[in-house]
Design an enzyme around this catalytic site. Structure first.
Site, mmCIF file in Angstrom:
data_model
loop_
_atom_site.group_PDB
_atom_site.id
_atom_site.type_symbol
_atom_site.label_atom_id
_atom_site.label_comp_id
_atom_site.label_asym_id
_atom_site.label_seq_id
_atom_site.Cartn_x
_atom_site.Cartn_y
_atom_site.Cartn_z
ATOM 1 N N SER A 13 -4.292 -12.673 -54.172
ATOM 2 C CA SER A 13 -2.926 -12.339 -54.618
ATOM 3 C C SER A 13 -2.062 -11.892 -53.430
ATOM 4 O O SER A 13 -0.857 -12.137 -53.406
ATOM 5 C CB SER A 13 -2.932 -11.277 -55.722
ATOM 6 O OG SER A 13 -3.415 -10.053 -55.243
ATOM 7 N N ASN A 14 -2.684 -11.263 -52.442
ATOM 8 C CA ASN A 14 -1.912 -10.901 -51.247
ATOM 9 C C ASN A 14 -1.544 -12.138 -50.427
ATOM 10 O O ASN A 14 -0.465 -12.196 -49.841
ATOM 11 C CB ASN A 14 -2.693 -9.899 -50.390
ATOM 12 C CG ASN A 14 -2.592 -8.498 -50.946
ATOM 13 O OD1 ASN A 14 -1.537 -7.870 -50.873
ATOM 14 N ND2 ASN A 14 -3.676 -8.023 -51.543
ATOM 15 N N ARG A 91 -15.649 -9.131 -45.133
ATOM 16 C CA ARG A 91 -16.625 -9.181 -44.042
ATOM 17 C C ARG A 91 -16.211 -8.190 -42.963
ATOM 18 O O ARG A 91 -15.018 -8.086 -42.652
ATOM 19 C CB ARG A 91 -16.663 -10.577 -43.397
ATOM 20 C CG ARG A 91 -16.920 -11.707 -44.313
ATOM 21 C CD ARG A 91 -18.337 -11.789 -44.791
ATOM 22 N NE ARG A 91 -19.298 -11.789 -43.705
ATOM 23 C CZ ARG A 91 -20.618 -11.578 -43.881
ATOM 24 N NH1 ARG A 91 -21.087 -11.330 -45.075
ATOM 25 N NH2 ARG A 91 -21.439 -11.595 -42.847
ATOM 26 N N HIS A 109 -5.913 -2.459 -46.831
ATOM 27 C CA HIS A 109 -7.006 -1.724 -47.480
ATOM 28 C C HIS A 109 -6.442 -0.817 -48.579
ATOM 29 O O HIS A 109 -5.462 -0.113 -48.366
ATOM 30 C CB HIS A 109 -7.743 -0.874 -46.432
ATOM 31 C CG HIS A 109 -8.867 -0.096 -47.023
ATOM 32 N ND1 HIS A 109 -10.065 -0.690 -47.381
ATOM 33 C CD2 HIS A 109 -8.984 1.211 -47.365
ATOM 34 C CE1 HIS A 109 -10.860 0.224 -47.910
ATOM 35 N NE2 HIS A 109 -10.234 1.389 -47.906
ATOM 36 N N ASP A 145 -12.694 -0.539 -41.537
ATOM 37 C CA ASP A 145 -11.426 0.090 -41.918
ATOM 38 C C ASP A 145 -11.031 1.204 -40.940
ATOM 39 O O ASP A 145 -10.447 2.208 -41.341
ATOM 40 C CB ASP A 145 -11.501 0.620 -43.352
ATOM 41 C CG ASP A 145 -11.811 -0.495 -44.340
ATOM 42 O OD1 ASP A 145 -11.281 -1.600 -44.178
ATOM 43 O OD2 ASP A 145 -12.600 -0.267 -45.284
HETATM 44 C C1 GRF Z 1 -6.752 -5.853 -52.036
HETATM 45 O O1 GRF Z 1 -6.728 -4.726 -52.851
HETATM 46 C C2 GRF Z 1 -6.917 -5.467 -50.585
HETATM 47 O O2 GRF Z 1 -6.380 -4.225 -50.275
HETATM 48 C C3 GRF Z 1 -8.409 -5.407 -50.427
HETATM 49 O O3 GRF Z 1 -8.903 -6.435 -51.237
HETATM 50 C C4 GRF Z 1 -7.973 -6.698 -52.294
HETATM 51 C C5 GRF Z 1 -7.675 -8.183 -52.234
HETATM 52 O O4 GRF Z 1 -6.931 -8.624 -53.344
HETATM 53 N N1 GRF Z 1 -8.793 -5.505 -49.046
HETATM 54 P P1 GRF Z 1 -6.374 -10.106 -53.384
HETATM 55 O O5 GRF Z 1 -7.572 -11.026 -53.122
HETATM 56 O O6 GRF Z 1 -5.328 -10.252 -52.335
HETATM 57 O O7 GRF Z 1 -5.856 -10.293 -54.773
#
Ligand code: GRF
Length: 201
Positions: A13-14, A91, A109, A145
């Site tokens: 989704s990001n 990873r 994160h 992280d």
């Molecule tokens: C997000 O919450 C991001 O912060 C974390 O993994 C999740 C990924 O979500 N690292 P998406 O695959 O972008 O929906």
């Protein structure tokens, strides 16, 4: 043109938020390649939907983390991105990757780092009765992280809020903040010397 590589493992989704921001010219750049370590990641479909070049590099095919990272480096060297965004990429990178792309890899994160590195952040927030939660965008080094923080978005946790509800709200902030931060990289207004630290309430 500012070239972006996005690394994913799951839903993406990001990634979709970044695709959208590039299309709307919120980000003055383009996604050159999407790489997934997981052949079943839904994010691959998102890349396909938008005719974005994608590559699956299945980490299970490699003996060591370094070998996997070497395959990533080789693929990425071809596309030579200006910025590599880890967007739900599950990873931990070794120095093979971090040295090859120094100060060019960022991660998103779902916690207010340094609190709650790793997995299960929303549950931890609920379990510990925290009043604040949020997201962090940071540079990537070999520490999970652990790289330098670029930006954070903070929310107040509502009374009796579940981890699922928190996850939804956190995602919504991620989808706003990640494109903003990437756009600042594309505009050259973020580099390692000039780091912003913003809280989105
Ligand atoms: C997000 O919450 C991001 O912060 C974390 O993994 C999740 C990924 O979500 N690292 P998406 O695959 O972008 O929906």
């Amino acid at each position: 043109m500012f070239k972006i590589a996005v690394l994913i493992s799951g839903n993406g989704s990001n990634l979709e938020a970044l695709i959208d921001a590039c299309k709307k010219n919120v980000i003055n750049g383009s996604i050159d390649i999407v790489i997934s370590n997981n052949p079943d990641a839904y994010g691959i479909q998102r890349a396909k939907n938008h005719f974005i070049n994608y590559k699956i590099i299945d980490n299970n095919r490699f003996e060591t983390r370094e070998d996997f990272d070497q395959a990533l480096v080789e693929e990425l060297k071809d596309s030579n991105p200006d910025l590599i965004v880890l967007a739900g990429f599950m990873r931990i990178l070794t120095s093979v990757m971090t040295e090859a792309f120094k100060n060019k890899i960022i991660n998103i994160h779902p916690s207010l780092l340094p609190k709650y590195p790793g997995l299960d952040t929303h549950n931890s927030v609920v379990k510990n009765g925290d009043l604040k939660h949020g997201i962090t965008i940071h540079f990537v080094n070999e520490v999970l992280d652990g790289g330098q923080i670029i930006a954070q978005g903070e929310i107040s946790v509502n009374a009796n809020e579940t981890s699922e509800e928190l996850k939804t709200r956190i995602h919504a902030i991620e989808h706003v903040m990640l494109p903003i931060v990437v756009s600042k990289f594309a505009d050259g207004t973020i580099n390692t010397k000039r780091v912003i630290y913003e809280k989105f309430k």
